[in-house]
Write an enzyme that holds these catalytic residues in place. Structure first.
Site, PDB file in Angstrom:
ATOM      1  N   TRP A 190      -0.253 -12.442 -15.138  1.00 51.32           N
ATOM      2  CA  TRP A 190      -1.071 -12.986 -16.417  1.00 51.32           C
ATOM      3  C   TRP A 190      -1.547 -14.390 -16.422  1.00 51.32           C
ATOM      4  O   TRP A 190      -2.464 -14.732 -16.710  1.00 51.32           O
ATOM      5  CB  TRP A 190      -0.390 -12.379 -17.515  1.00 51.32           C
ATOM      6  CG  TRP A 190      -0.651 -10.971 -17.905  1.00 51.32           C
ATOM      7  CD1 TRP A 190      -0.091  -9.804 -17.762  1.00 51.32           C
ATOM      8  CD2 TRP A 190      -2.049 -10.496 -18.249  1.00 51.32           C
ATOM      9  NE1 TRP A 190      -0.670  -8.698 -18.031  1.00 51.32           N
ATOM     10  CE2 TRP A 190      -1.784  -8.994 -18.433  1.00 51.32           C
ATOM     11  CE3 TRP A 190      -3.060 -11.327 -18.778  1.00 51.32           C
ATOM     12  CZ2 TRP A 190      -2.993  -8.479 -18.861  1.00 51.32           C
ATOM     13  CZ3 TRP A 190      -4.074 -10.217 -19.285  1.00 51.32           C
ATOM     14  CH2 TRP A 190      -4.123  -9.262 -19.576  1.00 51.32           C
ATOM     15  N   TRP A 192      -7.996 -19.509 -28.782  1.00 50.50           N
ATOM     16  CA  TRP A 192      -8.309 -18.181 -28.450  1.00 50.50           C
ATOM     17  C   TRP A 192      -9.074 -17.371 -29.672  1.00 50.50           C
ATOM     18  O   TRP A 192      -9.098 -17.932 -30.717  1.00 50.50           O
ATOM     19  CB  TRP A 192      -7.002 -17.350 -28.126  1.00 50.50           C
ATOM     20  CG  TRP A 192      -6.161 -17.900 -27.149  1.00 50.50           C
ATOM     21  CD1 TRP A 192      -5.074 -18.390 -27.104  1.00 50.50           C
ATOM     22  CD2 TRP A 192      -6.448 -17.585 -25.578  1.00 50.50           C
ATOM     23  NE1 TRP A 192      -4.580 -19.077 -25.969  1.00 50.50           N
ATOM     24  CE2 TRP A 192      -5.323 -18.602 -24.912  1.00 50.50           C
ATOM     25  CE3 TRP A 192      -7.300 -17.209 -24.922  1.00 50.50           C
ATOM     26  CZ2 TRP A 192      -5.172 -18.644 -23.637  1.00 50.50           C
ATOM     27  CZ3 TRP A 192      -7.363 -17.438 -23.487  1.00 50.50           C
ATOM     28  CH2 TRP A 192      -6.288 -17.989 -22.773  1.00 50.50           C
ATOM     29  N   TRP A 201      -3.468 -14.518 -23.369  1.00 52.81           N
ATOM     30  CA  TRP A 201      -3.122 -13.751 -22.131  1.00 52.81           C
ATOM     31  C   TRP A 201      -1.878 -12.978 -22.620  1.00 52.81           C
ATOM     32  O   TRP A 201      -1.497 -11.929 -22.149  1.00 52.81           O
ATOM     33  CB  TRP A 201      -3.087 -14.564 -21.002  1.00 52.81           C
ATOM     34  CG  TRP A 201      -1.938 -15.642 -21.193  1.00 52.81           C
ATOM     35  CD1 TRP A 201      -2.337 -17.153 -21.683  1.00 52.81           C
ATOM     36  CD2 TRP A 201      -0.600 -15.785 -21.089  1.00 52.81           C
ATOM     37  NE1 TRP A 201      -1.138 -17.829 -21.720  1.00 52.81           N
ATOM     38  CE2 TRP A 201      -0.045 -17.069 -21.524  1.00 52.81           C
ATOM     39  CE3 TRP A 201       0.512 -14.750 -20.771  1.00 52.81           C
ATOM     40  CZ2 TRP A 201       1.132 -17.422 -21.369  1.00 52.81           C
ATOM     41  CZ3 TRP A 201       1.720 -15.173 -20.477  1.00 52.81           C
ATOM     42  CH2 TRP A 201       2.118 -16.308 -21.047  1.00 52.81           C
ATOM     43  N   GLU A 214       3.499 -10.107  -0.443  1.00 54.40           N
ATOM     44  CA  GLU A 214       3.670  -9.529  -1.904  1.00 54.40           C
ATOM     45  C   GLU A 214       5.325  -9.587  -2.210  1.00 54.40           C
ATOM     46  O   GLU A 214       5.741  -9.892  -3.268  1.00 54.40           O
ATOM     47  CB  GLU A 214       3.422  -7.956  -1.952  1.00 54.40           C
ATOM     48  CG  GLU A 214       2.025  -7.839  -1.745  1.00 54.40           C
ATOM     49  CD  GLU A 214       1.106  -8.597  -2.524  1.00 54.40           C
ATOM     50  OE1 GLU A 214       1.506  -8.678  -3.734  1.00 54.40           O
ATOM     51  OE2 GLU A 214      -0.264  -9.001  -2.054  1.00 54.40           O
ATOM     52  N   TRP A 274       5.551 -13.283  -3.041  1.00 55.37           N
ATOM     53  CA  TRP A 274       5.254 -13.469  -4.383  1.00 55.37           C
ATOM     54  C   TRP A 274       6.387 -12.970  -5.519  1.00 55.37           C
ATOM     55  O   TRP A 274       6.636 -14.096  -6.309  1.00 55.37           O
ATOM     56  CB  TRP A 274       4.019 -12.835  -4.654  1.00 55.37           C
ATOM     57  CG  TRP A 274       2.670 -13.720  -4.253  1.00 55.37           C
ATOM     58  CD1 TRP A 274       1.903 -13.133  -3.141  1.00 55.37           C
ATOM     59  CD2 TRP A 274       2.021 -14.646  -4.832  1.00 55.37           C
ATOM     60  NE1 TRP A 274       0.645 -13.915  -3.329  1.00 55.37           N
ATOM     61  CE2 TRP A 274       0.859 -15.078  -4.204  1.00 55.37           C
ATOM     62  CE3 TRP A 274       2.469 -15.320  -6.084  1.00 55.37           C
ATOM     63  CZ2 TRP A 274      -0.053 -15.920  -4.637  1.00 55.37           C
ATOM     64  CZ3 TRP A 274       1.816 -16.443  -6.476  1.00 55.37           C
ATOM     65  CH2 TRP A 274       0.371 -16.760  -5.888  1.00 55.37           C
ATOM     66  N   ASN A 315      -3.177  -3.010  -8.214  1.00 56.00           N
ATOM     67  CA  ASN A 315      -3.203  -4.197  -8.480  1.00 56.00           C
ATOM     68  C   ASN A 315      -4.458  -5.102  -8.479  1.00 56.00           C
ATOM     69  O   ASN A 315      -4.537  -6.139  -9.274  1.00 56.00           O
ATOM     70  CB  ASN A 315      -2.526  -5.009  -7.189  1.00 56.00           C
ATOM     71  CG  ASN A 315      -1.962  -6.433  -7.476  1.00 56.00           C
ATOM     72  OD1 ASN A 315      -1.200  -6.766  -8.462  1.00 56.00           O
ATOM     73  ND2 ASN A 315      -2.258  -7.313  -6.528  1.00 56.00           N
TER      74      ASN A 315
END
Length: 484
Positions: free
Chosen positions: A391, A315, A368, A284, A287, A350
């Site tokens: 996202w 969208w 998004w 993590e 990331w 998460n």
């Protein structure tokens, strides 16, 4: 020499590279924080995040006073306020740790250029991450855009680096200038939030306390521990995560301190499963670095899709669906519970961030960026790189993102990660009496049972606002049109 350390996303004294360098180079160091009005006004303001930041500032000011120093707080344009304090205090050098968002990058480059032209020394440091910008490159000299090879290179590189040794002399924080010592700090009580949030009080001591409980020497088996992170992290009803993210966001604890604590825990761990848990948590941290280097090298991601072709995706401008999603009224319990946790606590587990994001994008086919904006407004740990990266991963528009044809089923996710509905019932009290057989799909309950339980679907709890199977096909069609 007198220097100023400009506190930004490093609201701590320990393990602070720019502060340590300033204290090593200068005879006297002034601590400064500049409150940019753009942080407290405008559409992207987050009251919980400001409350957390102000709590960190209060603790930082107290720590500075313990060491004979003082935190100067100014409000206004950073360039103007920094230069004012440089001149008022007769300091000739500015030290600060680098930030990587396009906004911060533009601000800092302008500030460094103008202050240097006016005769001041400006020194910047890498502190927010372990590896920045283009420090890690592929074998051909390119930027990593796939996580797994980036992680491999990150682990190789970090193992080659000796630990940074800090010998900080805080006595140099003593400040004799009457002009500066008489400056008044801003009141820090304007952004209090209601309730008793778990993340307050903030500050360096609290961050260290939490890190010690999470990854220090074992003190009890009754608390969540880093060794069990891999097996517990996906279950929101379990306290299986560190909840250190807000403290990392504002630098009340450094990423190096977190990494060292994890490595020390790994050396103590005896079981393979425990080591795996620790390695998963370190991933993590990796990331986090990965998304920062993506944002630095591809700054356009903060305004659009990393895979630019998806900016043309059609969208659905479904405002009623967006509002239902924000309020936790979609009719899918795991989605609604996650959104209500966000609205109540300004934090979300998460796994639920992925589930709720997938539902907005892949079920409702809503852009998004609408979700990214809402999370940014709500999350106390809101971080532009991680928020954008997460996202875009869920939306299949980012780098190394989830393939567009992999679409979370909210029912399957609920059954898998909250099997008995414990988390759902905590945040959706209207479903408290629903049997486990129906908790993931309450609309399938017989009407007589609904009436008996006092939970009539469509009245006491919403019916699903969309059919997942139909929504899935619509999303696949939209993405395939772009691929074609």
């Amino acid at each position: 020499m007198r220097a100023i350390h400009w506190f930004r996303r490093d609201l701590r004294l320990s393990d602070n590279l720019a502060l340590d360098a300033a204290l090593g180079d200068a005879d006297e160091v002034i601590g400064l924080f500049v409150l940019d009005p753009r942080l407290t006004t405008g559409e992207k303001v987050s009251a919980p995040r400001l409350a957390f930041m102000f709590s960190c500032l209060e603790k930082l000011a107290a720590n500075l006073e313990k060491n004979g120093g003082r935190l100067i707080i100014r409000q206004g344009d950073p360039l103007q306020e920094v230069e004012k304090v440089l001149r008022e205090s007769e300091a000739n050098a500015l030290y600060f740790n680098r930030d990587y968002s396009p906004f911060a990058r533009q601000r800092d480059e302008k500030l460094e250029q103008e202050l240097t032209a006016r005769g001041f020394t400006v020194k910047t440091f890498k502190d927010l991450v372990l590896f920045e910008k283009d420090e890690l490159l592929t074998g051909t000299g390119g930027i990593y855009t796939v996580f797994t090879p980036y992680k491999k290179r990150w682990l190789e590189k970090v193992a080659q680096q000796p630990p940074i040794r800090f010998e900080t002399d805080y006595s140099k924080l003593r400040l004799q200038s009457e002009i500066v010592s008489n400056l008044s700090s801003l009141p820090l009580t304007h952004y209090n939030i209601e309730g008793d949030p778990w993340y307050l009080p903030a500050g360096e001591e609290e961050a260290h306390r939490r890190l010690k409980l999470w990854a220090g020497a074992k003190v009890t088996q009754l608390i969540s521990r880093i060794e069990g992170y891999r097996e517990k992290r996906d279950f929101p009803a379990i306290e299986g995560t560190s909840r250190l993210s807000p403290f990392l966001r504002f630098g009340a604890v450094s990423v190096r301190q977190c990494y060292r604590a994890a490595i020390n825990a790994r050396e103590r761990a005896g079981k393979v499963a425990e080591k795996d848990g620790i390695d998963t948590w370190v991933s993590e941290l990796i990331w986090r670095d990965f998304y920062y280097q993506i944002m630095w090298n591809f700054p356009y991601v903060v305004k659009g899709a990393y895979q630019k072709k998806y900016d043309a995706l059609e969208w659905d401008n479904n405002q009623s669906g967006l509002v239902a999603w924000k309020e936790g009224r979609t009719g899918y319990p795991i989605v609604d519970a996650g959104m209500r946790q966000l609205n109540q606590e300004n934090w979300m587990h998460n796994r639920l961030r992925m589930i709720t994001a997938s539902f907005l994008v892949k079920d409702l086919l809503i852009n998004w960026q609408e979700g990214e904006k809402y999370f940014w407004e709500k999350l106390v740990d809101g971080d532009i790189a991680a928020n954008n990266g997460g996202w875009q991963w869920s939306a299949s528009t980012g780098t190394d993102a989830q393939p567009y044809f992999r679409i979370f089923s909210p029912v399957s996710q609920s059954q898998r990660f909250d099997s008995d509905g414990e988390f759902i019932k905590k945040y959706l009290p209207e479903l408290a009496k629903v049997p486990p057989k129906y908790i993931h799909e309450p609309w399938t309950m017989p009407l007589a049972l609904q009436e008996h339980l006092g939970c009539v679907i469509g009245k006491d709890y919403p019916a699903p606002i969309i059919d997942h199977k139909i929504a899935r096909e619509r999303t696949l069609t939209a993405f395939k049109a772009i691929k074609a």
